[in-house]
Design a protein around this motif. Sequence first.
Motif, PDB file in Angstrom:
ATOM      1  N   GLY A  39       0.800  -1.229   0.000  1.00 36.01           N
ATOM      2  CA  GLY A  39       0.000   0.000   0.000  1.00 36.01           C
ATOM      3  C   GLY A  39       0.831   1.276   0.000  1.00 36.01           C
ATOM      4  N   MET A  40       2.147   1.124   0.084  1.00 39.11           N
ATOM      5  CA  MET A  40       3.027   2.304   0.080  1.00 39.11           C
ATOM      6  C   MET A  40       3.767   2.367  -1.241  1.00 39.11           C
ATOM      7  SD  MET A  40       3.184   3.906   3.128  1.00 39.11           S
ATOM      8  CE  MET A  40       2.550   3.553   4.791  1.00 39.11           C
ATOM      9  N   ARG A  41       4.009   3.588  -1.713  1.00 36.87           N
ATOM     10  CA  ARG A  41       4.881   3.733  -2.879  1.00 36.87           C
ATOM     11  C   ARG A  41       5.649   5.037  -2.744  1.00 36.87           C
ATOM     12  NH1 ARG A  41       2.630   7.073  -7.117  1.00 36.87           N
ATOM     13  NH2 ARG A  41       0.818   8.065  -6.184  1.00 36.87           N
ATOM     14  N   LEU A  42       6.694   5.160  -3.551  1.00 34.28           N
ATOM     15  CA  LEU A  42       7.483   6.386  -3.526  1.00 34.28           C
ATOM     16  C   LEU A  42       7.223   7.184  -4.791  1.00 34.28           C
ATOM     17  CD1 LEU A  42      10.982   5.197  -2.213  1.00 34.28           C
ATOM     18  CD2 LEU A  42       9.124   6.314  -0.940  1.00 34.28           C
ATOM     19  N   ARG A  54      19.965  21.639 -15.448  1.00 38.51           N
ATOM     20  CA  ARG A  54      20.139  20.192 -15.607  1.00 38.51           C
ATOM     21  C   ARG A  54      19.722  19.433 -14.348  1.00 38.51           C
ATOM     22  NH1 ARG A  54      25.526  18.695 -19.007  1.00 38.51           N
ATOM     23  NH2 ARG A  54      26.589  19.601 -17.235  1.00 38.51           N
ATOM     24  N   LEU A  55      19.339  18.174 -14.551  1.00 41.50           N
ATOM     25  CA  LEU A  55      18.946  17.324 -13.435  1.00 41.50           C
ATOM     26  C   LEU A  55      20.133  17.101 -12.499  1.00 41.50           C
ATOM     27  CD1 LEU A  55      16.664  15.382 -12.322  1.00 41.50           C
ATOM     28  CD2 LEU A  55      17.938  13.578 -13.482  1.00 41.50           C
ATOM     29  N   HIS A  56      19.904  17.301 -11.203  1.00 42.82           N
ATOM     30  CA  HIS A  56      20.957  17.054 -10.219  1.00 42.82           C
ATOM     31  C   HIS A  56      20.698  15.757  -9.457  1.00 42.82           C
ATOM     32  CE1 HIS A  56      23.819  17.721  -6.994  1.00 42.82           C
ATOM     33  NE2 HIS A  56      22.847  17.595  -6.116  1.00 42.82           N
ATOM     34  N   GLY A  57      19.429  15.508  -9.142  1.00 37.64           N
ATOM     35  CA  GLY A  57      19.082  14.297  -8.397  1.00 37.64           C
ATOM     36  C   GLY A  57      17.596  14.254  -8.117  1.00 37.64           C
ATOM     37  N   PHE A  58      17.209  13.414  -7.157  1.00 37.69           N
ATOM     38  CA  PHE A  58      15.811  13.246  -6.800  1.00 37.69           C
ATOM     39  C   PHE A  58      15.656  13.237  -5.280  1.00 37.69           C
ATOM     40  CE2 PHE A  58      16.505  10.904 -10.733  1.00 37.69           C
ATOM     41  CZ  PHE A  58      15.479  11.365 -11.556  1.00 37.69           C
ATOM     42  N   GLU A  59      14.451  13.626  -4.810  1.00 37.02           N
ATOM     43  CA  GLU A  59      14.090  13.360  -3.420  1.00 37.02           C
ATOM     44  C   GLU A  59      12.946  12.357  -3.429  1.00 37.02           C
ATOM     45  OE1 GLU A  59      12.843  16.666  -0.931  1.00 37.02           O
ATOM     46  OE2 GLU A  59      12.519  15.336   0.795  1.00 37.02           O
ATOM     47  N   ALA A  60      13.116  11.268  -2.679  1.00 32.99           N
ATOM     48  CA  ALA A  60      12.061  10.261  -2.560  1.00 32.99           C
ATOM     49  C   ALA A  60      11.042  10.737  -1.531  1.00 32.99           C
ATOM     50  CB  ALA A  60      12.665   8.927  -2.117  1.00 32.99           C
ATOM     51  N   LEU A  61       9.763  10.708  -1.910  1.00 36.09           N
ATOM     52  CA  LEU A  61       8.693  11.124  -0.995  1.00 36.09           C
ATOM     53  C   LEU A  61       7.664  10.007  -0.914  1.00 36.09           C
ATOM     54  CD1 LEU A  61       8.500  14.760  -2.376  1.00 36.09           C
ATOM     55  CD2 LEU A  61       9.196  14.158  -0.036  1.00 36.09           C
ATOM     56  N   LEU A  62       7.249   9.703   0.310  1.00 35.65           N
ATOM     57  CA  LEU A  62       6.391   8.540   0.543  1.00 35.65           C
ATOM     58  C   LEU A  62       4.919   8.853   0.283  1.00 35.65           C
ATOM     59  CD1 LEU A  62       6.444   5.603   1.487  1.00 35.65           C
ATOM     60  CD2 LEU A  62       6.381   6.431   3.857  1.00 35.65           C
ATOM     61  N   ARG A  63       4.226   7.924  -0.353  1.00 31.42           N
ATOM     62  CA  ARG A  63       2.786   8.063  -0.603  1.00 31.42           C
ATOM     63  C   ARG A  63       2.065   6.823  -0.098  1.00 31.42           C
ATOM     64  NH1 ARG A  63       4.224  12.376  -0.740  1.00 31.42           N
ATOM     65  NH2 ARG A  63       4.181  13.918  -2.424  1.00 31.42           N
ATOM     66  N   TRP A  64       0.955   7.093   0.626  1.00 29.75           N
ATOM     67  CA  TRP A  64       0.154   5.990   1.173  1.00 29.75           C
ATOM     68  C   TRP A  64      -1.284   6.149   0.735  1.00 29.75           C
ATOM     69  CZ3 TRP A  64      -1.881   5.597   6.853  1.00 29.75           C
ATOM     70  CH2 TRP A  64      -2.496   4.334   7.038  1.00 29.75           C
ATOM     71  N   LEU A  94      14.312   3.592   2.464  1.00 29.49           N
ATOM     72  CA  LEU A  94      15.736   3.492   2.117  1.00 29.49           C
ATOM     73  C   LEU A  94      15.968   2.375   1.106  1.00 29.49           C
ATOM     74  CD1 LEU A  94      17.332   4.012   5.647  1.00 29.49           C
ATOM     75  CD2 LEU A  94      17.927   5.343   3.590  1.00 29.49           C
ATOM     76  N   HIS A  95      15.360   1.222   1.359  1.00 33.02           N
ATOM     77  CA  HIS A  95      15.549   0.087   0.450  1.00 33.02           C
ATOM     78  C   HIS A  95      14.948   0.362  -0.924  1.00 33.02           C
ATOM     79  CE1 HIS A  95      17.514  -3.289   2.569  1.00 33.02           C
ATOM     80  NE2 HIS A  95      17.219  -2.540   3.623  1.00 33.02           N
ATOM     81  N   GLU A  96      13.732   0.888  -0.938  1.00 34.43           N
ATOM     82  CA  GLU A  96      13.041   1.117  -2.204  1.00 34.43           C
ATOM     83  C   GLU A  96      13.731   2.214  -3.025  1.00 34.43           C
ATOM     84  OE1 GLU A  96      11.013  -0.581  -3.725  1.00 34.43           O
ATOM     85  OE2 GLU A  96      10.245   0.772  -5.272  1.00 34.43           O
TER      86      GLU A  96
END
Length: 293
Positions: A39-42, A54-64, A94-96
């Motif tokens: 039920g969780m995704r990033l 230019r693209l530098h990186g990403f921030e992972a944000l949690l969605r439920w 962290l793992h995902e």
Amino acid sequence: RAKQHGRGRAEIFDETLRRQLAARAETEAAIAAALDGGGMRLVYQPVVDVAGGRLHGFEALLRWERDGVPVPPDQFIPVAEASSLICDVDRWVLHEATRQLAAWRARTTPPPGAPEPTMAVNVSGRHLTDRRVVADVAGALAASGLPPHLLVLEVTETVLVDDPVALTHLAELRALGVAIAIDDFGTGYTSIGQLRQMPVDTLKIDRSFVTSPDPGQRELVALVIRAAHTFGLDVVAEGVEEPEQLERLREQGCDHAQGYLLHRPLPAEAAGALLRPATPPALPAPRPAGTPQ
Ligand code: C2E
Ligand code: MG
Ligand code: MG
Ligand code: MG
């Protein structure tokens, strides 16, 4: 009469409290089940270079999505933070997130001269004070094979100032080779001078400063950027929504920016599409027309 009235109120209070506790326990159980059951995704919000775009990186944000209804992180993260459940949440993220960046790296190459994109993950203060944090980060790096320098851990400034245990863990995490960013800078009580001793690599200026129309606040942003650079820190501006804000940040010498003007947080597929596909293996030269098969 008065006594009866008082007891009635106490009963109502008990009942309200009991319901709140039950609701909280139910939410905790639902979060734990979502971590196990899918039920969780990033989503991934791109961070770009202010100068070149230019693209530098990403921030992972949690969605439920709880029973089909999205629950914002500001609502469920605090519930998870009330117990060690937040450690399970952070470990899952962290793992995902490391697995995702490693998968993207396997099929893309950055343009010549461009640095490899990084992945930033939010780590709760409670997790940072928990002794498991170092093993959790090391475990995610080992499982994904992601080079440590491409992982950025975002922590809030409060935990950096007054928690000796958190500071010890931060030192151990940096020894693993990961980068540390101060998130939401400016919302806590850190002074610019304290930045010098902080064991961090990057400073993220909170959205409230970036969007403020107040000239004093704008001057403060310029000052923070200069101080951060003096102390060797990289600066990311959060929550950029207007072209004028981006232009001002460019003039102020800010390194990177993140915000709806540039990109919304994106599902994995859309985020991965921003990366350049790896050069495909050379195809056999086409046969000239008319040659026999
Ligand atoms: P944050 O780490 O400061 O993340 C930035 C928040 O600002 C995100 O909200 C993002 O969607 C939002 N944002 C980005 N650009 C803009 C913009 O231009 N305008 C506006 N108005 N908002 C913008 P989100 O995803 O709702 O997350 C809220 C907070 O929840 C995060 O703040 C972070 O503290 C926490 N959080 C999110 N994901 C995680 C997670 O995986 N673990 C932990 N521990 N906390 C998380
Ligand atoms: Mg963050
Ligand atoms: Mg932030
Ligand atoms: Mg924030």
